[in-house]
Write a protein that holds these residues in place. Structure first.
Motif, PDB file in Angstrom:
ATOM      1  N   UNK A 113       0.814  -1.213   0.000  1.00 34.83           N
ATOM      2  CA  UNK A 113       0.000   0.000   0.000  1.00 34.83           C
ATOM      3  C   UNK A 113       0.852   1.270   0.000  1.00 34.83           C
ATOM      4  N   UNK A 114       1.898   1.290   0.793  1.00 38.00           N
ATOM      5  CA  UNK A 114       2.729   2.481   0.929  1.00 38.00           C
ATOM      6  C   UNK A 114       3.466   2.795  -0.383  1.00 38.00           C
ATOM      7  N   UNK A 115       4.069   1.781  -0.982  1.00 37.23           N
ATOM      8  CA  UNK A 115       4.808   1.991  -2.232  1.00 37.23           C
ATOM      9  C   UNK A 115       3.846   2.342  -3.365  1.00 37.23           C
ATOM     10  N   UNK A 116       2.666   1.697  -3.367  1.00 34.83           N
ATOM     11  CA  UNK A 116       1.664   2.013  -4.390  1.00 34.83           C
ATOM     12  C   UNK A 116       1.212   3.466  -4.266  1.00 34.83           C
ATOM     13  N   UNK A 117       0.988   3.925  -3.039  1.00 36.81           N
ATOM     14  CA  UNK A 117       0.573   5.327  -2.827  1.00 36.81           C
ATOM     15  C   UNK A 117       1.631   6.304  -3.346  1.00 36.81           C
ATOM     16  N   UNK A 118       2.887   5.923  -3.250  1.00 40.85           N
ATOM     17  CA  UNK A 118       3.988   6.804  -3.684  1.00 40.85           C
ATOM     18  C   UNK A 118       4.066   6.902  -5.207  1.00 40.85           C
ATOM     19  N   UNK A 119       3.659   5.858  -5.931  1.00 44.04           N
ATOM     20  CA  UNK A 119       3.787   5.860  -7.399  1.00 44.04           C
ATOM     21  C   UNK A 119       2.447   5.966  -8.131  1.00 44.04           C
ATOM     22  N   UNK A 120       1.371   5.929  -7.405  1.00 39.76           N
ATOM     23  CA  UNK A 120       0.039   5.882  -7.996  1.00 39.76           C
ATOM     24  C   UNK A 120      -0.214   6.997  -9.018  1.00 39.76           C
ATOM     25  N   UNK A 121       0.224   8.210  -8.721  1.00 35.10           N
ATOM     26  CA  UNK A 121      -0.020   9.340  -9.625  1.00 35.10           C
ATOM     27  C   UNK A 121       0.977   9.389 -10.780  1.00 35.10           C
ATOM     28  N   UNK A 122       1.943   8.503 -10.800  1.00 40.67           N
ATOM     29  CA  UNK A 122       2.989   8.538 -11.827  1.00 40.67           C
ATOM     30  C   UNK A 122       2.892   7.383 -12.817  1.00 40.67           C
ATOM     31  N   UNK A 123       1.886   6.525 -12.630  1.00 37.97           N
ATOM     32  CA  UNK A 123       1.769   5.354 -13.514  1.00 37.97           C
ATOM     33  C   UNK A 123       0.434   5.346 -14.225  1.00 37.97           C
ATOM     34  N   UNK A 124       0.410   4.659 -15.339  1.00 34.61           N
ATOM     35  CA  UNK A 124      -0.800   4.492 -16.120  1.00 34.61           C
ATOM     36  C   UNK A 124      -0.747   3.133 -16.809  1.00 34.61           C
ATOM     37  N   UNK A 125      -1.899   2.682 -17.304  1.00 33.25           N
ATOM     38  CA  UNK A 125      -1.960   1.422 -18.057  1.00 33.25           C
ATOM     39  C   UNK A 125      -2.576   1.659 -19.428  1.00 33.25           C
TER      40      UNK A 125
END
Length: 126
Positions: A113-125
């Motif tokens: 959860x913590x690592x996902x929160x850190x990159x969530x706004x920087x990734x796309x599919x």
């Protein structure tokens, strides 16, 4: 000689009048450029990243496409993603197919959860 001086002063006067007219025209009639606002019918809060990535790392939206980016690209562009986890992401998508949404990246070992929160706004599919 006197006649030539009059002609020169006459030409200078005409040039000054023309300059004054041009300056006056620009001041009085030429408007400042206005910003153009384009309204769309895309609802707020939706994912507006309709970008199609071929082989690539970063989409024009500035986000890393986790379905196409190499391990090296993810390592360089995503904070907290090192070589090992980046390779796990690539291996995961090779084994399971492309990610349907960004939340699926949490299925990769090492992304909680913590690592996902850190990159969530920087990734796309996209």
């Amino acid at each position: 000689m006197e006649n030539e001086k009059r002609h020169i002063w006459f030409l200078i006067a005409i040039a000054l009048i023309l300059c004054a007219v041009l300056i006056g025209y620009n001041i009085l009639f030429v408007k400042e450029p206005q910003a153009i606002v384009v309204q769309t019918d895309i609802a707020e809060g939706t994912d507006n990243n309709f970008l199609i990535a071929e082989e690539g790392d970063i989409t024009p939206s500035g986000k890393v496409n986790i379905n196409t980016a190499s391990a090296e690209e993810m390592k360089e562009e995503l904070d907290g993603i090192g070589e090992v986890i980046a390779q796990r992401i690539v291996s995961y998508r090779e084994t399971n197919g492309p990610f349907a949404d960004i939340q699926q990246i949490q299925n990769v070992s090492g992304i909680g959860d913590k690592k996902f929160a850190a990159i969530e706004d920087k990734i796309t599919v996209s």
